[in-house]
Design an enzyme around this catalytic site. Structure first.
Site, short mmCIF file in Angstrom:
data_model
loop_
_atom_site.label_atom_id
_atom_site.label_comp_id
_atom_site.label_asym_id
_atom_site.label_seq_id
_atom_site.Cartn_x
_atom_site.Cartn_y
_atom_site.Cartn_z
N ARG A 323 3.72 55.28 36.54
CA ARG A 323 5.02 54.83 37.06
C ARG A 323 5.91 54.32 35.93
O ARG A 323 7.14 54.51 35.96
CB ARG A 323 4.85 53.77 38.15
CG ARG A 323 6.15 53.43 38.87
CD ARG A 323 5.94 52.61 40.13
NE ARG A 323 5.59 53.43 41.28
CZ ARG A 323 6.47 53.95 42.15
NH1 ARG A 323 7.77 53.72 42.01
NH2 ARG A 323 6.07 54.69 43.15
N GLU A 727 10.55 46.16 45.74
CA GLU A 727 10.35 46.07 44.29
C GLU A 727 11.58 46.35 43.43
O GLU A 727 11.78 45.67 42.42
CB GLU A 727 9.25 47.05 43.85
CG GLU A 727 7.90 46.82 44.46
CD GLU A 727 6.99 48.02 44.25
OE1 GLU A 727 7.14 49.03 44.97
OE2 GLU A 727 6.15 47.96 43.35
N1 MTE Z 1 8.37 39.53 49.11
C1 MTE Z 1 7.71 38.39 49.35
N2 MTE Z 1 8.36 37.37 49.91
N3 MTE Z 1 6.40 38.24 49.00
C2 MTE Z 1 5.70 39.26 48.39
O1 MTE Z 1 4.51 39.12 48.10
N4 MTE Z 1 5.79 41.56 47.52
C3 MTE Z 1 6.63 42.61 46.96
C4 MTE Z 1 7.79 42.93 47.90
N5 MTE Z 1 8.43 41.72 48.35
C5 MTE Z 1 6.39 40.49 48.13
C6 MTE Z 1 7.74 40.58 48.54
C7 MTE Z 1 5.93 43.85 46.67
S1 MTE Z 1 5.05 43.95 45.24
C8 MTE Z 1 5.99 44.93 47.49
S2 MTE Z 1 5.26 46.40 47.07
C9 MTE Z 1 6.70 44.88 48.77
O2 MTE Z 1 7.26 43.61 49.03
C10 MTE Z 1 5.71 45.24 49.88
O3 MTE Z 1 6.24 45.15 51.13
P1 MTE Z 1 7.13 46.29 51.81
O4 MTE Z 1 6.57 47.60 51.42
O5 MTE Z 1 7.00 46.00 53.24
O6 MTE Z 1 8.51 46.09 51.28
MO1 MOS Z 2 3.71 46.08 45.28
S1 MOS Z 2 3.29 45.94 43.27
O1 MOS Z 2 3.53 47.81 45.21
O2 MOS Z 2 2.25 45.53 45.94
#
Ligand code: MTE
Ligand code: MOS
Length: 780
Positions: A323, A727
């Site tokens: 990535r 992300e």
């Molecule tokens: N937001 C919060 N509040 N806490 C989290 O741990 N993780 C992030 C993002 N936003 C996270 C977050 C990561 S690494 C990812 S991959 C995505 O949320 C995962 O959730 P989603 O696919 O439902 O967006």
């Molecule tokens: Mo998010 S790093 O893909 O959990």
């Protein structure tokens, strides 16, 4: 007619596209949200502590467990030899033993685990485990690993055209290296698992995990049981950020092993230091680049080597480094390029997923290059970026062969941010400020982002859901995603409410559990809502279709005359509340439960040839950040940041705005204050908030302007045309680092190259200022 709540028909509340608060927001702030550690403990529950290795690399000659076993309250002390099944739980390939076998691979690796009646007793006993080890030479940095050919897997190269020839022919050329630091996830809730034996040797495991199916799989494997004997459940995490994608398996397996050994429920709740020492983090990178460009700053040729610290095992590193390579272009067309990713094996903790999954490390390299080109040519960094933006004939294919249709969107975002942030005027003001001030310097950084959405491991691009309608018209939604604060459950409830046309508070989303939705994909790659939202939509659609057919029959009309609207259902001349329909359907023996399954279309990726369409679509954004630096101390603050992030048909604009803000601040922390520091023996010395500095409310830009850009619906058929948001905006934080480089460059009138690695801690900023001053030939 009543709606089952005693009210009349009325438009539904909490539909998709409304800015509903997070379903647990109140519980989060009042303390009534239940995390794994808040679950009532069963009588007889034991607590776990681990003995961590102090050496980075060593052969275990022997262990003395006598003293630990004799500690009051201790019920079991286990090592790798006590594993009844297969104790190597590597997700992609073997190499991740749950406890160090005879080989120690990093300082912080657990060697033995204790279960005792109290946590204090467990900790005391763990300290008494004696380890006799012969230290072996250790590889401690990615650079050293690269030099010595120490890799967790073979390297990969993506190539287009003849970059060597393009470099040789380019009118301008520059080369450099960059150190990009890693990052600890610092989820507020540390890792935890609670394993409870059940009848017949079955096991229930509560785990703080983004991937319950993987925890289930690992626990079953370690105990030598079929997967059906293990159930894993997670109501919510206090943050995951990628740190709970693969890592929770080890914690759960240790708890399960101890539960197996003692026949008692075992809770393993790590303290912060152990968590930081023992579990994987964001990969730090050593980057080398060689770039050729024309007088406009347009890239002609580019060669990039990305050497990532993977740690002692593969874990998810192939995906992470791939990535990074996919994002070495960021928003820019690379006419001739070679991008190579080296997966360096070091005697440090095995690094893992972290918000962005390698993408940010790829982007920061090309963004540094953009600013260096701008400085070399004396052009504005925004103009150089515009000159390189995707779009136009022959300039819309990535270096891995995927068409980019977002050139226009990226240009639009740049135009808007230029206007909204008052970019040109502030550039002038900053130049004037820097001319007038000898010790205080300001800088401005701009970063666009184009982030690929989909798992590059193609099979993970599936979502699943199980939806029940009860006879009172209330709805329960189970889906394959997990809640870590990002608001997925809120969005799923909105999608179900929309589908049935009922108020969102008639929908309850349950804890994620392997017995409700099996084999679920990890909630990661920002794709949680894309994948599971479609699955929920399909499951709801299935039930609706059954209800429609039934009601048409029942009311003597045709299915096209049945309409779900305003908390009710209209069939010909009849009107019902949703609850009445549910009850009626039940009495007529219509099934009120359905599953939904979704697979992302169009994607493909051939890793061997390095080409394909690994992403369904791209999520884009842009940020402009201003910094004020005290060049006498290296300290700084951010007077202003402007963010514009592309959220297309956002399902919940309030949650998405929070995601953009949070991700930016986490990205800002990564490139500024969060420093992982290992000593010469490979021991991590920043393993608590006393030494590891996450951003706080005081790190926020003082004037923080964050906006969602929703003018363009997703061109791809995503759930309600929304775009993933979790992300990508983290990458916008890089603008803060570029602003710092700009401010340091101002010390030398932008005439001398700036050597500033990430994170740009005040110490590093001060050293960079001194370096520029030295190049200028003394005090400037
Ligand atoms: N937001 C919060 N509040 N806490 C989290 O741990 N993780 C992030 C993002 N936003 C996270 C977050 C990561 S690494 C990812 S991959 C995505 O949320 C995962 O959730 P989603 O696919 O439902 O967006
Ligand atoms: Mo998010 S790093 O893909 O959990």
């Amino acid at each position: 007619m009543a709606d089952g709540n005693g009210g009349a028909l009325r438009p539904i509340s909490g539909d998709v596209h409304t800015p509903l608060p997070h379903e647990s927001a109140r519980r989060h702030v009042t303390g009534s949200a239940v995390y794994t550690d808040d679950l009532p403990e069963l009588p007889g529950t034991l607590h776990c502590a681990v003995r961590l290795s102090e050496v980075a690399h060593g052969r275990v000659l022997g262990l003395d467990l006598t003293a630990a076993r004799q500690t009051p309250g201790v019920h079991a002390v286990v090592t790798f030899d006590d594993v009844p099944g297969d104790g190597d739980i590597g997700t992609v390939q073997p190499g991740d033993p749950i406890l160090a076998p005879d080989l120690i691979s990093y300082a912080g690796q657990p060697i033995a685990a204790v279960a005792a009646e109290t946590l204090a007793q467990a900790r005391a006993a763990a300290r008494l485990v004696e380890v006799f080890a012969e230290e072996l030479p250790a590889v401690l940095t990615p650079e050293q690993a690269w030099r010595e050919g120490s890799f967790v897997s073979p390297g990969l190269t993506m190539r287009r055209g003849d970059p060597q020839a393009a470099l040789a022919a380019a009118p301008h050329r520059l080369a450099g290296t960059l150190e990009v630091g890693g990052q600890d996830h610092f989820y507020l809730e540390g890792h935890i698992a609670y394993a409870i034996p059940r009848e017949g040797g079955d096991l229930l495991v509560y785990s703080s995990t983004q991937h319950p199916a993987e925890v289930q799989h690992a626990v079953a494997q370690v105990l030598g049981k079929p997967m059906h004997a293990v159930t894993v459940e997670c109501r919510r995490m206090g943050g995951g950020f990628g740190g709970k994608e693969s890592q929770p398996a080890q914690i759960a397996c240790i708890a399960a092993l101890l539960a197996h050994a003692t026949g008692r429920p075992v809770k393993f709740r790590m303290d912060r230091d152990d968590d930081m020492l023992m579990t994987g983090k964001r990969h730090d990178f050593h980057v080398r680049y060689d770039v050729g460009f024309d007088g406009e700053g347009r890239l002609q040729g580019l060669e990039v080597d990305l050497a990532a610290r993977c740690g002692f095992s593969l874990d998810l590193s192939n995906g992470v480094v791939d990535r990074a390579m996919f994002h070495t272009d960021n928003a820019y067309f690379l006419p001739a390029a070679r991008v190579t990713g080296h997966r360096c094996k070091t005697n440090t903790v095995s690094n893992t997923a972290f918000r962005g999954f390698g993408g940010p490390q790829g982007v920061i390299a090309i963004e540094a290059v953009m600013d260096e080109i701008a400085q070399a040519l004396g052009r504005d960094p925004l103009d150089v970026r515009r000159a390189n933006l995707y779009g136009g004939p022959g300039r819309d294919v990535t270096h891995y062969g995927m068409a980019v249709e977002d050139g226009e969107l990226l240009a639009e975002l740049l135009d808007r941010i230029e206007a909204e942030s008052d970019y040109r005027r502030r550039r002038q003001e900053i130049a004037a400020f820097n001319a007038e001030n000898r010790w205080l310097k300001k800088g401005l950084g701009i970063t666009p982002v184009k982030f690929g959405i989909s798992f590059t491991a193609i099979h993970l691009n599936q979502g699943a859901a199980l939806v029940h309608v009860y006879t009172d018209g209330s709805v329960q939604v189970n889906h394959g995603g997990t809640e870590m604060g990002q608001g997925i459950h809120t969005k799923m409830a909105q999608i179900a409410a929309h589908g049935f046309q009922i108020d969102v508070d008639r929908v309850r989303v349950t804890a994620s559990a392997t017995d409700k939705v099996p084999n679920a994909t990890p909630t990661a790659a920002s794709a949680g809502t894309d994948l599971n939202g479609q699955a929920v939509r399909l499951a709801v659609g299935e039930i609706r279709q059954r209800l429609t057919g039934f009601l048409a029959d029942h009311c003597g009309t045709t299915p096209d005359k049945v309409e779900f609207r305003d908390n009710g259902v209209f069939a010909g001349n009849h009107a019902f509340s949703f609850a009445e329909v549910a009850k009626l359907a039940y009495l007529n023996r219509v099934s009120l439960s359905a599953t939904g399954h979704y697979r992302t279309p169009k994607i493909s990726w051939d890793r061997a040839s390095g080409t394909g369409r690994p992403f369904f679509y791209f999520a884009c954004g842009v940020a402009v950040t201003e910094v004020l630096v005290d060049t006498l101390t290296g300290e700084y603050r951010f007077p202003r940041a402007d963010l514009l992030h592309d959220c297309s048909g956002s399902i919940n604009p309030a949650i998405d705005l929070g995601q953009v803000e949070g991700a930016f601040v986490q990205g800002l922390g990564w490139v500024t204050s969060e420093e992982l520091w290992w000593d010469g023996k490979g021991r991590l010395r920043t393993h608590a908030p006393s030494t590891y500095k996450i951003p706080t409310s005081r790190s926020l830009p003082e004037d923080f302007r964050v906006r969602l850009y929703t003018a363009r619906p997703n061109r791809e058929d995503t759930v309600f045309r929304s775009k993933a948001v979790g992300e990508p905006p983290l990458i916008l934080g890089i603008s803060a680092w570029l602003a710092l480089r700009d401010a340091v460059a101002a010390v030398g009138g932008h005439r001398y190259p700036v050597r500033l690695d990430a994170p740009a801690t005040p110490e590093r900023v001060l050293l960079a200022v001194e370096d520029v001053t030295a190049r200028m030939g003394g005090i400037g």
